[in-house]
Design an enzyme around this catalytic site. Structure first.
Site, PDB file in Angstrom:
ATOM      1  N   CYS A   1     -51.084   0.620  -5.369  1.00  0.00           N
ATOM      2  CA  CYS A   1     -50.411   1.860  -5.005  1.00  0.00           C
ATOM      3  C   CYS A   1     -50.046   2.607  -6.302  1.00  0.00           C
ATOM      4  O   CYS A   1     -49.251   2.101  -7.101  1.00  0.00           O
ATOM      5  CB  CYS A   1     -49.166   1.501  -4.191  1.00  0.00           C
ATOM      6  SG  CYS A   1     -48.184   2.911  -3.708  1.00  0.00           S
TER       7      CYS A   1
ATOM      8  N   ARG B   1      -5.397  -7.160  -6.001  1.00  0.00           N
ATOM      9  CA  ARG B   1      -4.464  -7.066  -4.890  1.00  0.00           C
ATOM     10  C   ARG B   1      -4.668  -8.215  -3.890  1.00  0.00           C
ATOM     11  O   ARG B   1      -3.727  -8.752  -3.351  1.00  0.00           O
ATOM     12  CB  ARG B   1      -4.678  -5.747  -4.134  1.00  0.00           C
ATOM     13  CG  ARG B   1      -3.803  -5.651  -2.892  1.00  0.00           C
ATOM     14  CD  ARG B   1      -4.373  -4.688  -1.871  1.00  0.00           C
ATOM     15  NE  ARG B   1      -4.522  -3.381  -2.446  1.00  0.00           N
ATOM     16  CZ  ARG B   1      -3.538  -2.525  -2.596  1.00  0.00           C
ATOM     17  NH1 ARG B   1      -2.336  -2.828  -2.182  1.00  0.00           N
ATOM     18  NH2 ARG B   1      -3.749  -1.366  -3.151  1.00  0.00           N
TER      19      ARG B   1
ATOM     20  N   CYS C   1     -43.891  -0.438   0.908  1.00  0.00           N
ATOM     21  CA  CYS C   1     -45.341  -0.486   0.807  1.00  0.00           C
ATOM     22  C   CYS C   1     -45.705  -1.805   0.127  1.00  0.00           C
ATOM     23  O   CYS C   1     -45.298  -2.051  -1.002  1.00  0.00           O
ATOM     24  CB  CYS C   1     -45.841   0.709  -0.016  1.00  0.00           C
ATOM     25  SG  CYS C   1     -47.536   0.500  -0.592  1.00  0.00           S
TER      26      CYS C   1
ATOM     27  N   GLU D   1       1.729  12.290  -9.468  1.00  0.00           N
ATOM     28  CA  GLU D   1       0.684  11.591 -10.224  1.00  0.00           C
ATOM     29  C   GLU D   1      -0.663  11.708  -9.531  1.00  0.00           C
ATOM     30  O   GLU D   1      -0.723  11.886  -8.316  1.00  0.00           O
ATOM     31  CB  GLU D   1       1.040  10.096 -10.327  1.00  0.00           C
ATOM     32  CG  GLU D   1       2.393   9.892 -10.941  1.00  0.00           C
ATOM     33  CD  GLU D   1       2.873   8.447 -10.894  1.00  0.00           C
ATOM     34  OE1 GLU D   1       2.080   7.558 -10.520  1.00  0.00           O
ATOM     35  OE2 GLU D   1       4.044   8.236 -11.236  1.00  0.00           O
TER      36      GLU D   1
ATOM     37  N   CYS E   1     -50.433   5.637  -1.109  1.00  0.00           N
ATOM     38  CA  CYS E   1     -51.719   4.922  -1.129  1.00  0.00           C
ATOM     39  C   CYS E   1     -52.281   4.686   0.261  1.00  0.00           C
ATOM     40  O   CYS E   1     -53.401   4.210   0.400  1.00  0.00           O
ATOM     41  CB  CYS E   1     -51.572   3.590  -1.860  1.00  0.00           C
ATOM     42  SG  CYS E   1     -50.633   2.388  -0.928  1.00  0.00           S
TER      43      CYS E   1
ATOM     44  N   SER F   1       0.857  -1.179   0.000  1.00  0.00           N
ATOM     45  CA  SER F   1       0.000   0.000   0.000  1.00  0.00           C
ATOM     46  C   SER F   1       0.902   1.240   0.000  1.00  0.00           C
ATOM     47  O   SER F   1       2.117   1.127  -0.126  1.00  0.00           O
ATOM     48  CB  SER F   1      -0.862  -0.115   1.244  1.00  0.00           C
ATOM     49  OG  SER F   1      -1.583   1.033   1.407  1.00  0.00           O
ATOM     50  N   LEU F   2       0.325   2.411   0.171  1.00  0.00           N
ATOM     51  CA  LEU F   2       1.127   3.639   0.212  1.00  0.00           C
ATOM     52  C   LEU F   2       0.940   4.315   1.560  1.00  0.00           C
ATOM     53  O   LEU F   2      -0.149   4.252   2.130  1.00  0.00           O
ATOM     54  CB  LEU F   2       0.646   4.619  -0.860  1.00  0.00           C
ATOM     55  CG  LEU F   2       1.086   4.400  -2.298  1.00  0.00           C
ATOM     56  CD1 LEU F   2       0.400   5.414  -3.199  1.00  0.00           C
ATOM     57  CD2 LEU F   2       2.596   4.526  -2.422  1.00  0.00           C
TER      58      LEU F   2
ATOM     59  N   LYS G   1      -3.890  10.241  -7.830  1.00  0.00           N
ATOM     60  CA  LYS G   1      -4.183   9.012  -7.100  1.00  0.00           C
ATOM     61  C   LYS G   1      -5.584   8.564  -7.520  1.00  0.00           C
ATOM     62  O   LYS G   1      -6.593   9.107  -7.060  1.00  0.00           O
ATOM     63  CB  LYS G   1      -4.101   9.248  -5.592  1.00  0.00           C
ATOM     64  CG  LYS G   1      -4.284   7.976  -4.792  1.00  0.00           C
ATOM     65  CD  LYS G   1      -3.893   8.215  -3.359  1.00  0.00           C
ATOM     66  CE  LYS G   1      -4.130   7.063  -2.427  1.00  0.00           C
ATOM     67  NZ  LYS G   1      -4.991   6.001  -2.797  1.00  0.00           N
TER      68      LYS G   1
ATOM     69  N   TYR H   1       0.592   2.435 -13.491  1.00  0.00           N
ATOM     70  CA  TYR H   1       1.513   3.417 -12.911  1.00  0.00           C
ATOM     71  C   TYR H   1       2.730   2.830 -12.217  1.00  0.00           C
ATOM     72  O   TYR H   1       3.446   3.547 -11.536  1.00  0.00           O
ATOM     73  CB  TYR H   1       0.765   4.342 -11.946  1.00  0.00           C
ATOM     74  CG  TYR H   1      -0.171   3.622 -10.976  1.00  0.00           C
ATOM     75  CD1 TYR H   1       0.340   2.717 -10.043  1.00  0.00           C
ATOM     76  CD2 TYR H   1      -1.544   3.835 -11.008  1.00  0.00           C
ATOM     77  CE1 TYR H   1      -0.490   2.050  -9.171  1.00  0.00           C
ATOM     78  CE2 TYR H   1      -2.390   3.165 -10.134  1.00  0.00           C
ATOM     79  CZ  TYR H   1      -1.850   2.273  -9.218  1.00  0.00           C
ATOM     80  OH  TYR H   1      -2.673   1.610  -8.358  1.00  0.00           O
TER      81      TYR H   1
ATOM     82  N   ASP I   1      -8.935   6.696  -7.874  1.00  0.00           N
ATOM     83  CA  ASP I   1      -9.734   6.041  -6.850  1.00  0.00           C
ATOM     84  C   ASP I   1     -10.474   4.858  -7.459  1.00  0.00           C
ATOM     85  O   ASP I   1     -11.622   4.959  -7.876  1.00  0.00           O
ATOM     86  CB  ASP I   1     -10.724   7.059  -6.258  1.00  0.00           C
ATOM     87  CG  ASP I   1     -11.233   6.602  -4.917  1.00  0.00           C
ATOM     88  OD1 ASP I   1     -10.734   5.586  -4.402  1.00  0.00           O
ATOM     89  OD2 ASP I   1     -12.127   7.270  -4.369  1.00  0.00           O
TER      90      ASP I   1
ATOM     91  N   GLU J   1      -4.579   0.819 -11.730  1.00  0.00           N
ATOM     92  CA  GLU J   1      -5.880   0.939 -11.107  1.00  0.00           C
ATOM     93  C   GLU J   1      -6.958   0.709 -12.156  1.00  0.00           C
ATOM     94  O   GLU J   1      -6.877   1.244 -13.260  1.00  0.00           O
ATOM     95  CB  GLU J   1      -5.987   2.375 -10.551  1.00  0.00           C
ATOM     96  CG  GLU J   1      -6.873   2.523  -9.377  1.00  0.00           C
ATOM     97  CD  GLU J   1      -6.211   2.110  -8.048  1.00  0.00           C
ATOM     98  OE1 GLU J   1      -5.050   1.633  -8.041  1.00  0.00           O
ATOM     99  OE2 GLU J   1      -6.892   2.235  -7.031  1.00  0.00           O
TER     100      GLU J   1
ATOM    101  N   LYS K   1      -3.512  12.875   0.570  1.00  0.00           N
ATOM    102  CA  LYS K   1      -4.955  12.657   0.396  1.00  0.00           C
ATOM    103  C   LYS K   1      -5.721  13.973   0.498  1.00  0.00           C
ATOM    104  O   LYS K   1      -5.491  14.756   1.417  1.00  0.00           O
ATOM    105  CB  LYS K   1      -5.466  11.703   1.485  1.00  0.00           C
ATOM    106  CG  LYS K   1      -4.869  10.302   1.403  1.00  0.00           C
ATOM    107  CD  LYS K   1      -5.630   9.404   0.469  1.00  0.00           C
ATOM    108  CE  LYS K   1      -6.811   8.796   1.124  1.00  0.00           C
ATOM    109  NZ  LYS K   1      -6.796   7.437   1.469  1.00  0.00           N
TER     110      LYS K   1
ATOM    111  N   CYS L   1     -48.055   4.260   3.723  1.00  0.00           N
ATOM    112  CA  CYS L   1     -47.497   4.677   2.442  1.00  0.00           C
ATOM    113  C   CYS L   1     -47.976   6.096   2.114  1.00  0.00           C
ATOM    114  O   CYS L   1     -49.192   6.353   2.112  1.00  0.00           O
ATOM    115  CB  CYS L   1     -47.939   3.719   1.346  1.00  0.00           C
ATOM    116  SG  CYS L   1     -47.459   4.265  -0.294  1.00  0.00           S
TER     117      CYS L   1
HETATM  118  S1  IVH Z   1       1.896   3.552  -6.783  1.00  0.00           S
HETATM  119  C1  IVH Z   1       3.948   0.189  -3.784  1.00  0.00           C
HETATM  120  N1  IVH Z   1       0.515   5.323  -8.070  1.00  0.00           N
HETATM  121  O1  IVH Z   1      -3.458   3.880  -4.162  1.00  0.00           O
HETATM  122  C2  IVH Z   1       2.694   0.941  -4.083  1.00  0.00           C
HETATM  123  N2  IVH Z   1      -0.645   3.912  -6.527  1.00  0.00           N
HETATM  124  O2  IVH Z   1      -3.609   3.934  -1.236  1.00  0.00           O
HETATM  125  C3  IVH Z   1       2.757   1.537  -5.443  1.00  0.00           C
HETATM  126  N3  IVH Z   1      -3.081   4.300  -6.464  1.00  0.00           N
HETATM  127  O3  IVH Z   1      -2.097   0.687  -3.572  1.00  0.00           O
HETATM  128  C4  IVH Z   1       1.500   2.225  -5.769  1.00  0.00           C
HETATM  129  N4  IVH Z   1      -3.126   5.908  -7.965  1.00  0.00           N
HETATM  130  O4  IVH Z   1      -3.901   1.013  -5.535  1.00  0.00           O
HETATM  131  C5  IVH Z   1       0.480   4.339  -7.155  1.00  0.00           C
HETATM  132  N5  IVH Z   1      -0.601   6.931  -9.337  1.00  0.00           N
HETATM  133  C6  IVH Z   1      -0.631   5.945  -8.436  1.00  0.00           C
HETATM  134  C7  IVH Z   1      -1.835   5.521  -7.827  1.00  0.00           C
HETATM  135  C8  IVH Z   1      -1.793   4.508  -6.864  1.00  0.00           C
HETATM  136  C9  IVH Z   1      -3.851   5.149  -7.152  1.00  0.00           C
HETATM  137  C10 IVH Z   1      -3.597   3.351  -5.461  1.00  0.00           C
HETATM  138  C11 IVH Z   1      -2.900   2.015  -5.435  1.00  0.00           C
HETATM  139  C12 IVH Z   1      -2.245   1.974  -4.072  1.00  0.00           C
HETATM  140  C13 IVH Z   1      -3.211   2.800  -3.281  1.00  0.00           C
HETATM  141  C14 IVH Z   1      -2.632   3.258  -1.975  1.00  0.00           C
END
Ligand code: IVH
Length: 673
Positions: free
Chosen positions: A436, A143, A430, A120, A415, A90-91, A122, A231, A124, A179, A318, A412
């Protein structure tokens, strides 16, 4: 925490583990959380402190130890699991510029030179890992728990921007992560369709993307409008010195990469990038929840390395979700097509993320109680996934003295029938579906809709026909006369003829759509298709008991009960008779026999083909073959397309079942093998 006996602690620990596992399942597998992250964290904290007080009850299986996982339970899904070659981490998150400065300070301790960063968006969505071998997509894995994930290759292949074959000078083998996300347009369309059939809409595009990726039917996935951006490239001996170079190369091989990434030379420029996107994100056609900042040089990334959970060379900044404070003016209680009651808040109009919010959903009575909401209160509205506004909090300090406790209706609003609430269900509804007015009218709107009977009329026409008393039950549509139609506002010969011929044409709509058109609660388009092909006719569905219904994997208790309840109503049975008399199809059409070449053989079809899987099955049946859904000792052939189900292949190999390609199937029919 108050003193607690050992036995009471054990009981509470077991209960919390069970509940938390259930919530993890709702969140990760069903993509439909029922409690807030905050409530979840409270439960987890309570469990952790009990486990600390009573270490004898510690367990490696406890949700305090295990991370939540999106790996599907085996009952409803059958994705093969695959171990990641490199764990999917994760990040780290930062929420403030100070924390971001700390991130860059930490880096400068290891890298005492000026550092370039790749900034970059992020995205969603839901993380995916693609492996390319010899330029061909070998597999796509979610994942999962970070160590192993679900193999969703067949579904990923339906995403148009993901190439099956690369072009140019690509490495022989590499992984690329990214993603899968759902752009707002596809998300809004999907939710509108789901609401129309009374299926629960997805809370945000992220849940919609991961839910769609885990569907069993790849054809359905293809219709969901998913998108992908990649990415992060991984592999042995890749010929790149920077991350941005690797991603640019991936783009040149035909892979989807972001056009919004930017390499900058200082943390000040990182801040400028964040400032720009904090506003500009509102103009993107998809959701982002922050900015990702990565050290660009790969040798420096290696030097910085990883903690157990995340890389030290990257972090996520974030964005705070936008919210606005406004006054709750009143609450409407809306009746949906199948009778579900939704409380809707009328708000003092307030601007939020580019639109003016006037209304927000309050979902159900439980949600209203949880918020302890009063009419006249000042409430915070947020956009769930930046789209559907919801009320997240009441500002109690601002509560006016004359604020009134809302009374959830007993009857309701349309009706007057007494509302009911089934056990385990959040919504009141209802039950008076056949009397109705709102339900009747929206039942007609559903019946004529494109995916159902596809009858050329709009909501306004249904309204008029209803107000004039021409239609009360669905079958009344088929006895409408031209004279009646000519009495409608502005209707001429041509419009009347058009509707009549459209009604005539609807008589050839296949049974699965007719069944869907009936509007049975919880029976959406896909389920109607499934039930129609499983049972073959309305008479067979009607005769099926609960046990026979739930035998179908996708049919759960709620849907089965709803079907049984629908058929128990004499008004509905009479309607079926009348619609039958009108000439609608109530039997699934048998596939036309072309030859007997495949008779005596039993086929299982798996993977992605040049045509839909359904068409491959029809092709087999049209030549006398039988198709079943799982490989067993009786299976003669497993027809494997691109990315077939791993479990099926394994089983076929174990049993010695012949595995053939689409081409070989066609040769078999042509008598060439
Ligand atoms: S790099 C080792 N780049 O955000 C982790 N992640 O909250 C490398 N995500 O697990 C991840 N945009 O699923 C990376 N430009 C981006 C991203 C990104 C969305 C997601 C990804 C990551 C999660 C962490």
């Amino acid at each position: 925490m108050a003193k607690i006996s050992k036995s009471a602690a054990k009981e509470r620990i077991d209960q919390l583990r069970k509940e938390i596992n259930g919530h993890n399942y709702n969140y990760y597998v069903l993509n439909s959380p029922v409690i807030s992250d905050f409530e979840f964290d409270l439960m987890l904290q309570e469990l952790a402190s009990l486990e600390k007080m009573f270490p004898e009850f510690a367990s490696a299986d406890s949700p305090t130890v295990k991370v939540g996982s999106d790996i599907a339970g085996k009952k409803t899904f059958e994705f093969a699991t695959r171990t990641h070659r490199y764990p999917m981490l994760s990040l780290g998150n930062t929420y403030s510029r100070e924390e971001l400065a700390e991130f860059s300070d930490r880096i400068s301790k290891t890298i005492p030179e000026p550092c370039s960063y790749s900034c970059e968006l992020k995205f969603d969505g839901t993380a995916i890992c693609l492996t390319y071998r010899h330029g061909r997509l070998a597999y796509a894995v979610t994942r999962g728990d970070g160590v192993k994930g679900d193999d969703v290759t067949a579904n990923v292949l339906t995403i148009k921007s993901i190439p099956q074959q690369l072009t140019g000078d690509y490495p022989d083998e590499f992984e690329i992560r990214g993603e899968i996300y759902m752009p707002f347009e596809a998300f809004n369309r999907l939710n509108a369709e789901r609401e129309e059939i009374d299926e629960r809409p997805f809370a945000n595009p992220r849940n919609a993307a991961s839910g769609s990726l885990k569907l069993q039917d790849s054809n359905e996935v293809a219709s969901r409008g998913l998108a992908c951006v990649l990415y992060h490239m991984l592999g042995e001996d890749l010929p790149f010195t920077t991350h941005s170079e690797a991603i640019a190369a991936a783009g040149s091989w035909g892979l989807p990469v972001s056009e919004h990434s930017k390499v900058v030379d200082s943390i000040e420029d990182v801040n400028r990038y964040i400032d720009y996107w904090d506003t500009e994100r509102r103009n993107l056609p998809f959701a982002i929840d922050g900015i990702v900042i990565k050290v660009n040089r790969l040798d420096w990334q290696r030097k910085l390395g990883y903690t157990a959970k995340s890389p030290r060379w990257a972090t996520a900044y974030k964005f705070k979700p936008d919210r606005a404070l406004t006054k709750l003016l009143s609450i409407d209680y809306q009746v949906g097509r199948t009778g579900a009651i939704t409380p809707v808040a009328n708000l003092d109009p307030v601007p939020l993320s580019g639109t003016v919010v006037k209304r927000a959903s309050l979902h159900n009575k439980d949600q209203m109680d949880l918020l302890d909401i009063r009419v006249g209160d000042f409430v915070y509205v947020e956009k769930g996934g930046e789209i559907i506004p919801k009320i997240t909090e009441v500002d109690l300090a601002k509560r006016p003295a004359d604020a009134t406790v809302p009374v959830f209706p007993k009857y309701c609003p349309d009706c007057g029938a007494e509302l009911v609430r089934d056990e385990g269900q959040a919504k009141h509804y209802c039950p008076n579906s056949n009397n109705c007015p709102v339900q009747i009218k929206s039942g007609f709107v559903h019946f004529i809709s494109r995916k159902a009977m596809d009858i050329l009329a709009g909501d306004a026409t249904i309204d008029q026909l209803y107000e004039k008393g021409y239609i009360r039950h669905l079958s009344d549509l088929y006895s409408l006369t031209k004279e009646q139609l000519l009495t409608l506002d502005g209707w001429k010969d041509k419009s009347a003829d058009n509707l009549l011929s459209s009604l005539e044409r609807s008589k050839s709509v296949p049974f699965n759509r007719v069944f869907y058109a009936l509007g049975i609660r919880h029976v959406g388009e896909a389920n109607a298709k499934l039930l129609a092909s499983h049972f073959g006719s309305i008479d067979a569905i009607m005769a099926a008991d609960r046990e026979a219904l739930v035998q179908i994997d996708e049919v759960g208790d709620i849907m089965a009960d709803s079907i049984i309840r629908w058929f128990a109503d004499p008004v509905n049975l009479e309607q079926i008779q009348k619609l039958k008399q009108a000439g609608l199809k109530f039997e699934q059409e048998k596939t036309k026999k072309v030859s007997d070449t495949l008779s005596g053989s039993i086929f299982v079809v798996s993977g992605v083909f040049s045509v839909s899987r359904e068409e491959i099955k029809q092709f087999i049946e049209s030549h006398g073959g039988k198709t079943t859904s799982s490989v067993s000792g009786h299976t003669t052939y497993l027809v494997a397309g691109e990315a077939p189900g791993g479990e099926k292949i394994k089983k076929a190999e174990k049993l010695g079942t012949r595995i053939i390609t689409e081409e070989q199937l066609r040769e078999l029919v042509a008598g060439e093998i």
